[in-house]
Design a protein around this motif. Structure first.
Motif, mmCIF file in Angstrom:
data_model
loop_
_atom_site.group_PDB
_atom_site.id
_atom_site.type_symbol
_atom_site.label_atom_id
_atom_site.label_comp_id
_atom_site.label_asym_id
_atom_site.label_seq_id
_atom_site.Cartn_x
_atom_site.Cartn_y
_atom_site.Cartn_z
ATOM 1 N N PRO A 176 0.817 -1.210 0.000
ATOM 2 C CA PRO A 176 0.000 0.000 0.000
ATOM 3 C C PRO A 176 0.850 1.259 0.000
ATOM 4 C CG PRO A 176 -0.054 -1.049 2.156
ATOM 5 C CD PRO A 176 0.658 -1.999 1.249
ATOM 6 N N ARG A 229 -0.804 1.674 7.346
ATOM 7 C CA ARG A 229 -2.057 1.206 7.946
ATOM 8 C C ARG A 229 -2.480 2.115 9.090
ATOM 9 N NH1 ARG A 229 -1.354 -3.388 10.872
ATOM 10 N NH2 ARG A 229 -3.592 -3.604 11.159
ATOM 11 N N ARG A 230 -3.797 2.293 9.193
ATOM 12 C CA ARG A 230 -4.352 3.049 10.314
ATOM 13 C C ARG A 230 -5.552 2.282 10.853
ATOM 14 N NH1 ARG A 230 -2.402 8.167 10.933
ATOM 15 N NH2 ARG A 230 -1.168 9.038 9.200
ATOM 16 N N THR A 249 -8.671 1.142 12.797
ATOM 17 C CA THR A 249 -9.668 1.981 13.446
ATOM 18 C C THR A 249 -9.581 1.862 14.960
ATOM 19 O OG1 THR A 249 -12.046 2.392 13.661
ATOM 20 C CG2 THR A 249 -11.394 0.133 13.227
ATOM 21 N N ALA A 259 -10.416 -1.565 -4.660
ATOM 22 C CA ALA A 259 -9.998 -0.425 -3.841
ATOM 23 C C ALA A 259 -10.630 -0.477 -2.452
ATOM 24 C CB ALA A 259 -10.360 0.883 -4.540
ATOM 25 N N GLU A 260 -11.865 -0.976 -2.374
ATOM 26 C CA GLU A 260 -12.531 -1.104 -1.074
ATOM 27 C C GLU A 260 -11.871 -2.183 -0.231
ATOM 28 O OE1 GLU A 260 -15.143 0.337 0.733
ATOM 29 O OE2 GLU A 260 -14.635 1.953 -0.653
ATOM 30 N N ARG A 320 -8.702 -2.932 -0.310
ATOM 31 C CA ARG A 320 -7.471 -2.330 0.210
ATOM 32 C C ARG A 320 -7.762 -1.398 1.374
ATOM 33 N NH1 ARG A 320 -6.209 -2.433 -5.422
ATOM 34 N NH2 ARG A 320 -6.998 -0.309 -5.706
ATOM 35 N N ARG A 321 -8.856 -0.648 1.289
ATOM 36 C CA ARG A 321 -9.206 0.249 2.398
ATOM 37 C C ARG A 321 -9.571 -0.551 3.649
ATOM 38 N NH1 ARG A 321 -10.862 3.897 -1.823
ATOM 39 N NH2 ARG A 321 -12.882 2.895 -2.130
ATOM 40 N N LEU A 322 -10.241 -1.671 3.462
ATOM 41 C CA LEU A 322 -10.581 -2.516 4.604
ATOM 42 C C LEU A 322 -9.310 -3.059 5.262
ATOM 43 C CD1 LEU A 322 -12.509 -4.091 6.427
ATOM 44 C CD2 LEU A 322 -12.747 -5.797 4.602
ATOM 45 N N ALA A 355 -6.478 -1.640 5.296
ATOM 46 C CA ALA A 355 -5.783 -0.518 5.929
ATOM 47 C C ALA A 355 -6.367 -0.169 7.293
ATOM 48 C CB ALA A 355 -5.835 0.703 5.017
ATOM 49 N N ARG A 356 -7.651 -0.417 7.500
ATOM 50 C CA ARG A 356 -8.258 -0.014 8.762
ATOM 51 C C ARG A 356 -8.573 -1.176 9.701
ATOM 52 N NH1 ARG A 356 -13.932 -0.392 8.256
ATOM 53 N NH2 ARG A 356 -14.637 -0.782 6.124
ATOM 54 N N CYS A 357 -8.300 -2.418 9.276
ATOM 55 C CA CYS A 357 -8.594 -3.548 10.157
ATOM 56 C C CYS A 357 -7.393 -3.855 11.057
ATOM 57 C CB CYS A 357 -8.983 -4.787 9.348
ATOM 58 S SG CYS A 357 -7.615 -5.594 8.486
#
Length: 317
Positions: free
Chosen positions: A132, A136-137, A139, A209-210, A212-214, A216-218
């Motif tokens: 990425p 990562r961030r 939540t 893309a979704e 990858r976003r998941l 990044a936040r998991c």
């Protein structure tokens, strides 16, 4: 070389076989080859065939080798080939494997189910993933655990949701699942689980893309499959630095290594629940998982995959 890449039709453009074929077509073009992707072989000349899935591509391989017996065919063995069809419908599967000049497996333990007479043709090429662009961030609102994969029997897709039900009331674990339901029955089961389980949400099929976003936040990802050839989502999670909780099957162990600390027995809901609890309560365990994932991540670099394909094709010339 002029390459025809055969990939079977699937219910969605994001099946594992289709995603792998698209990536390989791009990779092979990057190596200087001309690549045509097709669902079947139409008889047009090519210097080389690369076929995905022995059972589904068996007739295409037979036609290609009948037309061009001196031209090589490379066969990628899918999970259903080596952990299902080789037992339930072995004739076309083994015929395709015997006709192929090279076999490609996606995990390091696949050799155990390849007939001994064919093992010399086998290469392991790990599926790659692009790291990425951003860090990562995870939540802070919950301990978010991702489940990424289409809903079908072999994926055991609701195992993480059921494990989350066993956690104590104060737990902040929640399961977010993405992937297409292969049948109406699986869609009904996922919706029923959402209605009964406040820790679980199913978002259906989503763009890459979704996914990858998941990631990044998991805080972690669960892969609970009954069998796998070598899931690309493991590569994606590893290069993103996401801790993985995985069923102990050859397709996962062949990617993550025998000493990986995040395994649970196939179908063991209570064992997975214990890992989820440790993920939430034991920072040392989380660090242990993160270090183990980081050690495996270099296996899944795009440059490594490209180099492996270059070596394989050079050996055929």
């Amino acid at each position: 070389m002029k390459i025809v890449l055969i990939t079977p039709q699937g219910p969605t453009s994001r099946t594992g076989n289709k995603v792998a074929a698209v990536r390989w077509a791009r990779l092979l073009r990057g190596l200087g080859h001309r690549v045509r992707v097709a669902s079947d072989y139409d008889g047009n000349p090519a210097d080389l065939m690369v076929a995905v899935h022995a059972w589904r591509s068996a007739r295409a391989i037979e036609r290609f080798k009948a037309a061009w017996p001196d031209r090589p065919a490379v066969l990628q063995l899918s999970g259903t080939d080596i952990y299902h069809y080789i037992e339930t419908d072995p004739v076309p599967t083994l015929r395709a494997m015997a006709l192929a000049d090279r076999l490609v497996a996606l995990n390091a333990l696949a050799w155990r189910v390849v007939p001994k007479r064919l093992r010399a043709r086998l290469s392991v090429i790990y599926q790659s993933a692009t790291p990425p662009a951003a860090a990562r961030r995870p939540t802070p609102r919950a301990t978010l655990v991702a489940v990424i994969g289409h809903l079908r029997d072999v994926k055991d897709p609701l195992r993480a949701a059921r494990a989350a039900r066993l956690l104590p009331a104060e737990s902040r674990v929640c399961i977010e699942q993405v992937g297409r339901a292969y049948t109406p029955r699986w869609a009904r089961r996922a919706r029923a689980e959402m209605a009964a389980n406040p820790r679980y949400v199913w978002r259906g099929d989503v763009p890459a893309a979704e996914v990858r976003r998941l990631l990044a936040r998991c805080h972690a990802m669960v892969i609970s499959s009954l069998s796998e050839g070598g899931a690309n989502v493991v590569s994606e999670a590893a290069v993103a630095g996401v801790p993985i909780l995985a069923s102990r099957i050859d397709g996962n162990v062949g990617l993550l290594g025998a000493d990986y600390p995040g395994y649970f027995p196939v179908g063991d809901t209570r064992a997975l629940a214990r890992l989820l609890r440790r993920l939430e309560d034991e920072p040392r365990f989380v660090r242990q998982l993160a270090r183990a994932v980081a050690r495996r991540a270099p296996l899944f670099r795009p440059a490594r995959e490209a180099a492996a394909w270059r070596r394989l094709l050079t050996g055929l010339q």
